[in-house]
Write an enzyme that holds these catalytic residues in place. Structure first.
Site, short mmCIF file in Angstrom:
data_model
loop_
_atom_site.label_atom_id
_atom_site.label_comp_id
_atom_site.label_asym_id
_atom_site.label_seq_id
_atom_site.Cartn_x
_atom_site.Cartn_y
_atom_site.Cartn_z
CG ASP A 1 -1.74 1.13 1.41
OD1 ASP A 1 -2.29 1.55 0.39
OD2 ASP A 1 -1.87 1.63 2.54
CB THR B 1 -1.77 6.21 2.17
OG1 THR B 1 -1.98 6.64 0.85
CG2 THR B 1 -1.93 7.35 3.12
CE LYS C 1 -12.09 16.65 3.24
NZ LYS C 1 -12.55 16.95 4.57
CB THR D 1 -1.71 3.63 -3.89
OG1 THR D 1 -2.24 4.71 -3.18
CG2 THR D 1 -1.31 4.07 -5.28
N GLY D 2 -4.79 3.67 -3.63
CA GLY D 2 -5.99 4.34 -4.08
C GLY D 2 -5.71 5.76 -4.53
CG ASP D 3 -2.79 9.14 -3.25
OD1 ASP D 3 -3.53 10.02 -3.73
OD2 ASP D 3 -2.09 9.27 -2.25
NE ARG E 1 -7.33 8.73 -9.30
CZ ARG E 1 -7.23 9.67 -8.36
NH1 ARG E 1 -7.32 9.36 -7.09
NH2 ARG E 1 -7.05 10.91 -8.70
CG ASN F 1 -7.23 1.16 2.19
OD1 ASN F 1 -6.55 0.87 3.17
ND2 ASN F 1 -6.85 2.05 1.31
#
Lengths: 372, 1127
Positions: free
Chosen positions: B404, B406, B574, B685-687, B802, B832
């Site tokens: 991951d 983060t 946001k 990552t979801g980033d 993503r 997550n």
């Protein structure tokens, strides 16, 4: 022998700079922080032998240097042992015991006798041990091995009257318990062997055969015991039991010497120690050296008088009589000597080969290391 | 579980319904007849497995379900029933020992569970009955009871909150024991019930119990005399979970909805699925080989036995007659029992003790991970945590690491860096000085050359202050604040303003609120209905909080609807740029996108802020829709989502924020070491892509020279139809470039090893991935997947951005099931990551900031990413080597144990006579040879820890299950066969003349066996000694101790006539053996001869082995060289 580095790592100290946890390490930290002991950190002082060609090489030479002399010693010793073997089964029609082997029956009351003559080329100097050998006799068959009652043989009276079930089918006969019970005892080797020296002038001299000292001391004195001790009249002690089916005599009639009668009869004890392999020999008698001047068995002609009681033809067996001297290594056995010499030489040879390889490799190694 | 099922069965319910109806306020439900009275479980928690009565049968049943135990049981039964060569004791005793030890262990664990259960079940609680407070034991609570809970007490069952002692009808709880999140969460009372708990007449309709902690839907019908029934919706914010603790609130009342085994905590109390290691699979494979060996040995012996018996006079010679019973037995039955007897005779080839030793090694070995002080982190005040000891060796086999970003690669320690309002950049001056290390006067100053209109600026800051779910920790006695993250920034001395602590589930939010604070807008606090902020003029503005549109990872945004003092209704939103940009007016996007992308490239996490004014009518409609959606019992989530999506449109973009997430300590070094060890690191990552990419560069996963291949939405372009075509094109192109250009031998594990040429990195995003994985299932789908996998496998690193949590697991599964089934490892710290942690072969949890869920679900938990290096390179490597050696050695030593016994059958008329005495047969694996290998498998360090850490490439030496493949197995088997043959025939040759005593007396069959056994014990022990590279005193003790024990035991065993033995087989056998010089010499010769090949191999192999190690030490992969090459 091995290049080793004694690598004692410090138990504590330099590695662990625990200053980082200094201020925050309160009482709660103590419980959670792993102990810094050599054991828990897998840093116990340890000897770390490094086996390389260089360190192993001397081992080869040392093994070679030790084994070859031992091997030679064994080989010479074994070669010096005199051994003579004669097969008296009587398979061939020409052999003296052929008739006995053919006409054999358990019930015949007259024992069949035959005489086998042989000659010794060389004198037997020291004590001579007389063995009987059997071939294709499966004393190590499981059914056979367990067919005995050790507590009965140890003099236990209850077992004497009521032998172990393992003794079946030789547990009881005619509603009487068999003593000694079981198949091993039942098949006790009962040939009688007598040895005669034929003087060059033709006279037969019987050679005295000693029947003591052929069984293990512990077997004779501890493992095997007559019921009720040795002082009793054995006939009384064994009353109520019967002899094994194949025996001609009762167990208390095996010998006249009370020290060697009943269960503590040495021939019996020797037989009861089951052999490892289907071809085996068992110690029968000892011919003691009389004086230093004359050999125990001088060279010349001998006759072996056999009372042929023991049938082996039915299972393709063989019977032998073996005369052998004994050394510190036991009977004659060239295998050990040869094996030692072989292994020793192989080691030595390998050592030489490795030395050459190592020499070359070592050089190459060094040259390869330099550019780095 | 059982109890629950039973209760449900006997619940008198004809059919299961989707919802349950509960009458709150018991004994006073006038309309009870209207609903069929449902029966529910009592509030007893049963986590124990056994009771006193069923312990024995149940435990035995469970133990014998294991194949190995069952096999030994069968052998034991055969021994009992059939007349077999060895007594049942020889296999019964070890089995009994194993079973007893396991039963005691499990019984003890269960006793602990009983105790814990009792503690919970007997806990005193206060229940309102007919308006009176009644003390009860916790287990007596029934569904519908109104329960009183005081501060710092845990909830005894799942409660719907009715009344709180706080003024704002909220209460705070921590769910630390449930999901590990120690922050305070706010729960709300059901409106309108507050005043009259004691006279409450209400019916609650809610869904059947389900394990999801964060889901709850229900409806409450409140009846009051003379009034119409009021209906209120219930959500997770109304539900207090059993196990959670009440905080900051004096007292609450709640009505029990789920009790006992139906509470969410109990439903979540399920064991994780068992992961099995490769080693275990190898063991099973070897086991099958040995089982075949066993069966074929027995078969050969049986066949030969009957062939031999057919010869004349051999079946039943006169000296060895059969018993009548034997003669009567049917021939085929005899054959069968003979076969079984041989099986029993040779069954020691598969020893019980191996399972015990492997278990013990794993269990004890895992302590070294827990004890390792290098894993201790002063910040977390904890060391490593081992949740399962079954996978120790798997740590040495990892080929793919999924990490991951983060919280794992980065610290999840957020700092507000800058923001951009309407295209103008605002830097946070304070932070700048910190990073530069200059001592400038810091303060909340914004340096801006070009300023956005003040109105917009303030709107933006208000948005930051309002659009969040942060709470202000009320000033409490100091000791209570201690536990909470006071300030997200370590080492900073908090300025007075910072001293109010913010509590939030995500550190981003805290960073943003603090960022707004440095710019003059301070969030003061909130209650359920309003939020207060202090603006630049030090005036307090109060906003009425109308709705919170919660954050979720799918929408990737959150919104609030507030009413300002002027009565204006505003929606602030946001979220990630990708989720905001499509929802705002196009013209604003471009100006801000530049900033967002630039910030992202620098590795910052960016969020966009938008707002929307809602007219009164609009609001009324939205309000109604939201309420309706919230009240619905079914598909509430979906309905809410639809409303949210509908509301969050046509917004106006105000600006964007950039928050920095610093890299973890030594992240780059760790990653490099892992790559050097031949592992491939994938970042999931979801980033967003740019942020993730820059992190990858920072971690040196991507290097300067790395050629990046992109498979992203951007690269694919727009248009649904064309996308797939374009995807295929790209895939083919990349495939050609990556796979075909590099020779096939250099792909796979050894790629960087010898390919100085091009490194490739792949970037893939969630959308493309779902396109790839869910591509049309007409065959092209799998084709895509294959191409993709091949590309991935030849890339140095892969970055997947993503990603939804489930997609992470999908990726792991895809790699896991690819060709060669590589071993995967997932590292993560947040909820997550749980799915991928559970999916991978080995799951590692980082004890990070995002709660403890990852840690709870992981197999191993470490405080920081940097610890992964030692965990894999040292512990993994060592454990693998240890257990691999353990397994091979065990098979070897039992092969050469049993082989002589097999050979002996040829010389004893196939009569199943054991070569060794029963005592030796039993003790061999238990006492004589077990301790040295156990010590070896716990303490061996064939390469020192420091060397392993310094030279990551050493990890490759054991990669791909190197020590447990068929090659080494064959070597060990051959060694065992060689030794077995040597032992038997060596002694056989010596026994060609059994007169081995200097007294001329002869040896029998038991001496034969004892000599073989002595050689055997010494050889296998010395063989292990030769393999030992790390001799601690323990090794010395057990190795020499075992041998000494063997000798002592033999003396003792043969020295006495044992009254309980039927036959005194070994009486004085050992001592007589020792009095024979020939036996000594034979033993020595055969030991030396059997060990010779091993020593020879050492001598021949070592020089080369050392060479490779030297090469490894200077391999270009080592950290230093990589660095040099880079510059």
């Amino acid at each position: 022998m091995m290049a080793s580095s004694y690598n004692a790592k410090e138990e504590d100290g330099h590695h662990s700079v625990s200053a980082a946890s200094g201020p925050s390490a309160g009482p709660s930290a103590k419980s959670k922080k792993p102990d810094n002991t050599a054991f828990k950190q897998q840093r116990l002082p340890a000897w770390q032998p490094i086996l390389t060609a260089g360190t192993v090489l001397p081992a080869f030479f040392i093994i070679g240097l030790i084994f070859i002399p031992i091997g030679i010693g064994l080989f010479v010793t074994s070669n010096n042992i005199r051994e003579f073997e004669v097969d008296y089964t009587g398979v061939d029609a020409s052999s003296p015991c052929f008739t006995c082997s053919q006409t054999y029956s358990w019930n015949s009351s007259i024992p069949c006798k035959c005489a086998v003559s042989f000659s010794l080329e060389q004198p037997f100097e020291s004590n001579v041990f007389m063995y009987y050998g059997l071939s294709n006799f499966y004393q190590n068959h499981r059914r056979y091995v367990k067919s005995r009652d050790d507590s009965q043989l140890n003099g236990d009276k209850a077992s004497l009257r009521n032998p172990s079930k393992e003794c079946e089918p030789y547990r009881s006969h005619d509603n009487k318990p068999i003593a000694p019970c079981g198949a091993i005892a039942n098949s006790l080797f009962n040939d009688t062997l007598e040895l005669f020296y034929i003087d060059p002038n033709g006279t037969r001299t019987q050679i005295p055969l000693v029947k003591k000292g052929i069984a293990w001391w512990t077997d004779k004195h501890v493992k095997f015991r007559n019921p009720g001790g040795n002082n009793f009249n054995l006939t009384v002690v064994f009353q109520g039991t019967t002899k094994p089916v194949n025996w001609r005599k009762y167990v208390y009639e095996l010998d006249t010497d009370p020290e060697n009668n009943g269960f503590v009869n040495e021939d019996f004890i020797v037989w009861m120690r089951t052999a490892a392999l289907p071809t085996f020999r068992k110690l029968y008698r000892i011919i003691q050296k009389k004086s230093n001047m004359t050999p125990t068995l001088p060279r010349g002609n001998y006759t072996l008088d056999v009372t042929y009681n023991y049938p082996v033809r039915s299972f393709e067996g063989r019977k032998r009589m073996i005369l052998s001297t004994i050394s510190w290594m036991g009977g004659k056995n060239p295998f050990l000597g040869i094996a030692y010499i072989t292994v020793g030489s192989v080691c030595f040879f390998l050592g030489v080969v490795l030395l050459i390889i190592h020499h070359k490799y070592g050089n190459r190694n060094n040259s390869a290391d330099i550019p780095n | 579980m059982w109890r629950r099922r039973l209760t449900c069965l006997f619940g008198g319910e004809e059919k299961r319904v989707d919802s349950r109806t509960i009458h709150a306020g018991r004994g006073s439900s006038p309309v009870a007849d209207a609903f069929p009275q449902q029966k529910f479980c009592d509030n007893r928690i049963v986590s124990s497995k056994y009771t006193i009565w069923n312990f024995l049968p149940k435990n035995l049943f469970e133990q014998f379900r294991r194949i190995a135990n069952f096999y030994f049981l069968i052998i034991f039964l055969v021994q009992v029933i059939v007349d077999t060569p060895t007594s049942p004791v020889t296999s019964g005793l070890p089995l009994f020992f194993v079973i007893t030890v396991t039963a005691i262990k499990q019984g003890y664990e269960d006793w602990l569970r009983h105790k814990a259960d009792n503690e919970v079940n007997k806990y005193p609680v206060t229940v309102l009955e007919d308006g009176k407070r009644v003390g009860k034991e916790s287990e007596k609570i029934k569904v519908g009871d109104v329960v009183e809970v005081l501060e710092d007490e845990t909830f005894p069952c799942d409660l719907v909150l009715l009344q709180s002692s706080r003024d704002d009808d909220t209460c705070f709880v921590t769910t630390a024991s449930l999901d590990g999140e120690s922050n305070h969460k706010t729960h709300y009372t059901v409106p309108d019930t507050v005043k009259d708990v004691e006279s409450l007449h209400a019916t609650i309709e809610c869904e059947q119990p389900q394990p999801d902690l964060y889901k709850f839907v229900g409806r409450m019908h409140i009846r009051r005399d003379g009034q119409e029934t009021a209906v209120r919706s219930l959500g997770p914010e109304n539900l207090l979970l059993k196990g959670a603790t009440l905080k900051n609130t004096k007292k609450i009342y709640g009505v029990a909805v789920y009790t006992g085994m139906e509470t969410k905590m109990a439903l979540n109390y399920q064991g994780k699925s068992q992961k099995r290691s490769v080693v275990e699979k190898s063991i099973n494979a070897f086991l099958i080989v040995y089982l075949c060996l066993l069966v074929s040995k027995a078969f050969v012996c049986t066949t030969l036995k009957y062939v031999w018996q057919n010869q004349h006079g051999q079946d039943e010679p006169w000296y060895n007659p059969k018993t009548q019973q034997e003669r009567d037995t049917n021939l085929y039955l005899k054959m069968f029992t003979d076969f079984l007897s041989f099986m029993v005779l040779f069954n020691f080839i598969i020893p019980v003790s191996m399972y015990v030793t492997v278990e013990m090694q794993k269990f004890l070995g895992s302590f070294f991970i827990t004890w390792d002080k290098d894993f201790f982190d002063p910040e977390v005040q904890e060391g490593a945590l081992v949740n399962t000891s079954d996978l120790n060796e798997e740590l040495g086999q990892v080929e793919y690491i999924f990490t991951d970003k983060t919280g794992t690669l980065t610290e999840n320690n957020m700092e507000f860096i800058e923001c951009c309002i309407d295209g103008f950049q605002y830097k946070n001056h304070k932070f700048l000085t910190e990073t530069d290390g200059l001592c400038e006067t810091d303060g909340p100053i914004t340096i801006t050359l070009n300023k956005a209109p003040e109105e917009l600026e303030e709107l933006f800051l208000r948005a930051l202050c309002l659009c969040h779910t942060v709470q202000v920790k009320e000033s409490q006695p100091v000791d209570e604040i201690d536990g909470v993250v006071l300030d997200q920034v370590d080492g900073f001395s908090p300025s007075p303003e910072d001293q109010c602590a913010f509590i939030a589930s995500s550190p981003d939010e805290v960073a943003l609120v603090k960022g707004a604070m440095t710019h003059g807008f301070t969030f003061i606090g909130s209650d359920s209905k309003s939020m207060k902020i202090r603006n630049r003029d030090n005036r307090v503005e109060v906003y009425e909080l109308l709705h919170v549109l919660n954050f979720d990872p799918v929408r990737r945004r959150m919104s609030v609807i507030v009413k300002s003092e002027s009565g204006e209704v505003l929606l602030f939103c946001k979220g990630a740029d990708s989720s905001i940009f499509p929802r705002v007016r196009k013209e604003e996007v471009d100006r801000i996108r530049v900033h967002v992308e630039r910030d992202a490239k620098e590795g910052y996490r960016t969020l966009c802020v938008a707002y929307k004014r809602l007219g009164n009518e609009d609001f009324a409609r939205v309000d109604a829709e939201l309420r309706e959606a919230r009240l619905s019992l079914h598909d509430r989530e979906e309905k809410l989502m639809a409303v949210y999506n509908q509301v969050e449109t046509d917004m106006i973009l105000i600006g964007a924020t950039a928050v920095e997430d610093r890299l973890q300590d030594r992240a780059a070094e760790t990653m490099e070491a892992l790559q050097g060890a031949g592992m491939k690191v994938w970042v999931l990552t979801g980033d967003k892509m740019e942020t993730a990419k820059s992190t990858c560069y920072a971690c040196r996963l991507f290097q300067r020279g790395t050629e990046l291949l992109e498979l992203t939405v951007g690269a694919l372009g727009e248009g649904e139809g064309k996308r797939e075509e374009r995807l295929l094109e790209l895939l083919l192109e990349y495939h050609k470039r990556v796979v075909h250009d590099t020779p096939p031998s250099k792909t796979g594990l050894h790629r960087t090893w010898s390919s100085p040429g091009q490194d490739y990195g792949l970037i893939v995003d969630g959308a493309t991935l779902s396109l790839l994985l869910n591509a049309s299932p007409d065959g092209t789908g799998s084709h895509y997947k294959n191409l993709f996998l091949k590309i991935c496998q030849s890339c140095t690193s892969v970055l997947c951005c993503r990603m939804a949590p489930l997609q992470k697991a999908q990726i792991v599964r895809m790699v896991k099931s690819s060709k060669g089934s590589p071993i995967t490892l997932s590292v993560g710290d947040g909820a997550n990551d749980v799915s991928m942690i559970l999916e991978a072969h080995v799951g590692i949890g980082i004890k990070g900031k995002e709660g403890r869920q990852a840690v709870r679900n992981s197999d191993y938990a470490i405080p920081k990413l940097k610890h992964l290096k030692k965990l894999l390179l040292v512990h993994g490597h060592l454990y693998y080597v240890r257990i691999a050696h353990l397994v091979q050695y065990f098979f070897y030593k039992n092969l050469c144990f049993i082989l002589p016994q097999f050979l002996y059958q040829f010389y004893c008329g196939y009569s199943q006579l054991p070569l060794y005495d029963a005592a030796y047969l039993t003790m061999y694996n238990i006492c004589f040879t077990s301790m040295p290998i156990l010590a070896y498998s716990l303490f061996e360090q064939h390469i020192s820890i420091d060397t392993l850490l310094d030279h990551a490439a050493l990890y490759r030496e054991v990669a791909k299950n190197a020590m447990l493949r068929w090659g080494p197995f064959f070597y060990w088997t051959m060694l065992g066969v060689f030794h077995g043959l040597l032992f038997f025939f060596g002694v056989y040759c010596v026994f060609s003349n059994p007169a081995l005593l200097p007294s001329g007396q002869v040896f029998g069959n038991w001496t034969f066996g004892t000599i073989v056994f002595t050689i055997l014990v010494f050889t296998v022990t010395i063989k292990l000694a030769l393999d030992t590279r790390h001799w601690t005193w323990i090794n010395h003790f057990v190795i020499w101790g075992s041998l000494a024990f063997y000798i002592l035991f033999s003396f003792f065993w043969g020295g006495i006539t044992w009254p309980f033995l039927e036959q005194q087989r070994l009486y004085f056998v050992f001592i007589n053996m020792l009095s024979s010089m020939s036996a000594w010499l034979a033993i020595m010769l055969l030991i030396v001869l059997s060990l010779l090949p091993d020593v020879l191999l050492v001598a021949l192999r070592r020089p080369r082995g050392r060479n490779t190690r030297q090469i490894a030490a200077v391999t270009p992969l080592s950290y230093k060289h990589l660095k040099e090459r880079e510059w």
